[in-house]
Design a protein around this motif. Sequence first.
Motif, PDB file in Angstrom:
ATOM      1  N   GLU A  87      -4.241  -0.715  -2.742  1.00 48.03           N
ATOM      2  CA  GLU A  87      -5.838   0.193  -2.567  1.00 48.03           C
ATOM      3  C   GLU A  87      -6.515   0.175  -4.047  1.00 48.03           C
ATOM      4  N   TYR A 140      -4.764   4.265   6.415  1.00 49.08           N
ATOM      5  CA  TYR A 140      -4.254   4.026   5.149  1.00 49.08           C
ATOM      6  C   TYR A 140      -4.343   5.963   5.165  1.00 49.08           C
ATOM      7  N   PHE A 176       0.541  -1.229  -0.163  1.00 47.42           N
ATOM      8  CA  PHE A 176       0.034   0.057  -0.165  1.00 47.42           C
ATOM      9  C   PHE A 176       0.936   1.566  -0.039  1.00 47.42           C
TER      10      PHE A 176
END
Length: 254
Positions: A43, A58, A13
């Motif tokens: 993502e 995130y 990510f």
Amino acid sequence: MEQIPHIVHYCWFGKSKKTPEAERYIQGWKRILPDYQFVEWNEENFQMTQYPYAEGAYSEKRYAFVSDVARVWALYTQGGIYLDTDVEIRRDFSECLEGKSVVLGFEADDHLMTAFMAAAPGHPLMKEMLHHYADRTFDAAGNLDGEANPAILTDLAEKRGLVRKNRRQELSEDIVVFPMDYFSAYRLRGEQVCSTENTYTVHHFSASWKPLGVRFRKVCKRVIQSMMGQEILDFAVERNRRRVEKNAETQAGY
């Protein structure tokens, strides 16, 4: 009994370029496991909105905590093997998966690792672990050590009969746990690989989720080890431990 499919899941990510080490390890996986399927979760293909904890992590750019959720979701919904990108495969571990529903390994004498996990799809252990994140939100100001998923996994395994001792164990629900030299094979305190004839994978502990100061100390340890040897590093670590304990005793008025 549901079998563990030959699918390797990993996470990346943040949209940054992979480190040379991560690229090297991933290429090694594919070379040693040519018949496996490899799935990268990021993502673009993991719906973080279904888990506020992952979405919050995130937004704070704490991507390792996003992967804490994504790895369990992948194992529960699809089954397979999860690997952190700082795990080096030394040899094919397929024989360890045969006839098992969940395969885990010790990371230390008293807790399990989540850098390597293998599970059949829909297993109750992964379901319960995933449920842990269902109603949680990410608190960037909180004690993130308490959120580490090895602690969560170890607690859930204890409910299924795990004894916190570094040895091979068979638990309820067709779960098998292997000693740390099988899948971790790393002495974190001394930054030392401790592989044996049993070792399939080595977890190199990049600790990307830790604060910058912690990661800097890890780099310093590795530099000392490479330049001066393991004995000097062990001596320095032990000396620092004694200094910290002495300071703590002084502050406590002993």
